[in-house]
Design an enzyme around this catalytic site. Structure first.
Site, mmCIF file in Angstrom:
data_model
loop_
_atom_site.group_PDB
_atom_site.id
_atom_site.type_symbol
_atom_site.label_atom_id
_atom_site.label_comp_id
_atom_site.label_asym_id
_atom_site.label_seq_id
_atom_site.Cartn_x
_atom_site.Cartn_y
_atom_site.Cartn_z
ATOM 1 C CG ASP A 3 -2.038 0.760 1.197
ATOM 2 O OD1 ASP A 3 -2.013 1.687 0.313
ATOM 3 O OD2 ASP A 3 -3.232 0.748 1.811
ATOM 4 C CG ASP A 4 -0.486 4.774 0.038
ATOM 5 O OD1 ASP A 4 -1.000 4.651 -0.831
ATOM 6 O OD2 ASP A 4 -0.482 5.886 1.025
ATOM 7 C CB CYS A 49 -7.138 2.318 -1.416
ATOM 8 S SG CYS A 49 -5.609 3.018 -0.626
ATOM 9 N NE ARG A 81 -6.076 -1.351 -1.707
ATOM 10 C CZ ARG A 81 -4.792 -2.046 -0.995
ATOM 11 N NH1 ARG A 81 -4.860 -3.380 -0.935
ATOM 12 N NH2 ARG A 81 -3.698 -1.239 -0.700
ATOM 13 C CE LYS A 139 -6.192 -0.254 1.751
ATOM 14 N NZ LYS A 139 -5.555 1.162 1.678
ATOM 15 C CG HIS A 143 -9.943 0.381 1.102
ATOM 16 N ND1 HIS A 143 -8.943 1.160 0.984
ATOM 17 C CD2 HIS A 143 -10.991 1.097 1.196
ATOM 18 C CE1 HIS A 143 -9.380 2.462 1.215
ATOM 19 N NE2 HIS A 143 -10.523 2.403 1.537
ATOM 20 C CB SER A 154 -6.948 3.350 4.494
ATOM 21 O OG SER A 154 -6.727 2.997 2.959
ATOM 22 C CG HIS A 157 -2.324 4.131 3.485
ATOM 23 N ND1 HIS A 157 -2.782 4.738 4.633
ATOM 24 C CD2 HIS A 157 -3.235 4.236 2.584
ATOM 25 C CE1 HIS A 157 -3.740 5.442 4.537
ATOM 26 N NE2 HIS A 157 -4.174 5.197 3.201
ATOM 27 C CG ASP A 190 -2.231 0.864 -3.222
ATOM 28 O OD1 ASP A 190 -1.000 1.043 -3.167
ATOM 29 O OD2 ASP A 190 -3.148 1.053 -2.252
ATOM 30 C CG ASN A 191 -1.733 4.235 -4.557
ATOM 31 O OD1 ASN A 191 -2.905 3.843 -4.321
ATOM 32 N ND2 ASN A 191 -0.839 4.747 -3.708
ATOM 33 C CE LYS A 212 -3.530 7.384 -1.563
ATOM 34 N NZ LYS A 212 -3.283 6.584 -0.023
#
Length: 483
Positions: free
Chosen positions: A43-44, A83, A87, A136, A138, A161, A230, A282-283, A303
């Site tokens: 994540d992130d 997010c 996903r 996660k 989401h 998140s 994240h 994810d980004n 992001k």
């Protein structure tokens, strides 16, 4: 006669050998063992947040080893720089706006991935796989949207998140409810503070290892969407204060440890050579968090933007004996391409509804003559077509967007400014020589602009474009809780 006897003695063994060889060749070969799949989705994580992509102040040797023993993809795109949308794209093989998903779902929205959409987990489960997710989700926190309703046999993790909780800096406006671990479909334990949050990475690692042990005798799909880096950042006692990069480096060091532990378990169980391991993000990084954020590795923005820093992410795939080791591929790919590729490699069936992903199995196995993807669409917000790409040409359309430039980032877990409605101008970039998207060459290349406009027009017909107030013909509905 003696001459003939010699011929007889020479020819007879030769005939026997020939017949035996023919019979072996014609005998049915044992089917190749169905590969296991481990998919890490971080994540992130910014493009530059690994040692192999230039990170400083900490090291990621286990993740780097995936690159050394597999193929690293340098031109790999998250389908959207946020997010839930990213996903949804990964798990369905669709641009997120095709399946109605946008943004990052909050805990009280009553929204989620439509239950009728088919995920990687559902497709593989139908093909005999055990399926588990630890981390996660989401894609909707209401029970009808949770992983066990989308093809996963097991789920242990957080529903969204982990900044969507009572300690959020903007809690007064957001009014987030308490955050709980979810086991299957049940809330089991509240995450009350950063001390509790420090258990995220080790707990997810422990659950993933347990899943491997319990499913070692059948093919499995293990999805590990780690919630960090994240914000808010938290590392367990074994890693806190151990890096030169502060808490961010500590978190990345622990995530790298997690990858190493899971890879060790695969080896200990004798599954290492028959497991496809995919690692990506994810980004890009949430840059306004400053020292609690990562690096876009020299790409522009991060992001929440459709510049490369928001959507180009680290990616590597390892499968010993099948995917070439130590290889770097610069071919354009996206996370929506993972689903059809896994379907091809495992013999599963594609979803019944249209998808946007393009399988790259031959390229993955080493055939560099293959060029699966030529075009890519950069959508953001609910359904804004902000840019289109063909090969290394990228046309950015005028749109209101987020920017981190011109503002001092935050510090110690507090965010700095990140205006959401900056006027982003129309521009054309040649990513071959300008990956930082700094030199607008729109006026010099009218024929390229025209070609990219045609791609954009086809996308608007298909999926729509809120910037032009145009609905798409082929977008499918978002899942909503009936009230």
């Amino acid at each position: 006669m003696r001459f003939n006897k010699k011929i007889k003695f020479i020819v007879l063994p030769f005939l026997v050998l020939t017949v035996a060889t023919f019979m072996v060749a014609m005998a049915p070969k044992p089917a190749a063992k169905t590969p296991n799949i481990v998919l890490f989705f971080i994540d992130d994580l910014g493009y530059g947040d690994l040692s192999v992509t230039g990170a400083l102040g900490y090291k990621t040797p286990n993740i780097d080893k995936l690159a050394a023993e597999g193929t690293r993809f340098t031109n790999f795109m998250a389908a959207q720089a946020v997010c839930s949308a990213s996903r949804a794209a990964l798990l369905t093989g669709c641009y997120p706006n095709r399946v109605g998903v946008y943004g990052a779902f909050g805990p009280k929205q009553g929204l989620g991935l439509h239950p009728q959409e088919e995920t990687i987990a559902e497709l593989l489960k139908a093909n005999g796989y055990a399926t588990g997710i630890f981390g996660k989700w989401h894609l909707g926190s209401d029970s009808i949207f949770l992983p066990k309703q989308q093809g996963f046999d097991e789920y242990y993790g957080v529903p969204y998140s982990h900044d969507m909780w009572p300690l959020h800096p903007w809690q007064k406006q957001a009014q987030y409810p308490p955050l709980f671990w979810i086991d299957g479909n049940k809330q089991v334990k509240e995450i009350k503070d950063l001390n509790d949050a420090s258990a995220l990475t080790p707990t997810i690692t422990e659950k993933a290892i347990s899943f491997i042990k319990r499913n070692k005798k059948k093919p499995f799909f293990l999805y590990v969407p780690h919630p960090m880096p994240h914000v808010p950042l938290a590392a367990s006692a074994n890693f806190k204060g151990k890096s030169e990069r502060g808490i961010f480096g500590d978190v990345l060091t622990e995530l790298d440890w997690s990858v190493g532990q899971i890879m060790k378990e695969l080896k200990d169980q004798g599954l290492d050579d028959n497991t496809i391991v995919i690692f990506t993000s994810d980004n890009g990084p949430w840059l306004n968090y400053g020292d609690h954020a990562g690096s876009a590795g020299g790409f522009r923005e991060g992001k929440g933007t459709s510049y490369e820093g928001g959507q180009r992410v680290a990616a590597m795939i390892r499968w010993p004996g099948v995917v070439p080791a130590g290889r770097v591929s610069n071919k354009l790919l996206a996370n929506i391409d993972i689903l059809p590729t896994l379907v091809k490699l495992t013999g599963a069936k594609l979803p019944k509804e249209k998808i946007d992903g393009i399988e790259f199995a031959d390229l993955l196995k080493g055939d560099d003559s293959k060029k699966p993807r030529e075009n890519f669409l950069y959508y953001y917000r609910k359904n804004n077509l902000e840019a289109v790409r063909k090969d290394n040409w990228k046309l950015v359309f005028a749109h209101p967007g987020r920017t981190y430039e011109g503002s001092l980032p935050g510090k110690d877990g507090q965010p700095g400014p990140a205006p959401e409605d900056r006027a982003i101008p129309l521009a054309l970039y040649n990513l071959n020589r300008d990956p930082g998207e700094r030199y607008d060459v729109y006026s010099q290349n009218p024929e390229i602009v025209a070609e990219l406009e045609k791609i954009a027009e086809a996308a608007r017909e298909d999926l729509g474009d809120d910037l032009q107030k145009r609905p798409g013909k082929n977008a499918r509905p978002l899942g909503k809780v009936e009230k």
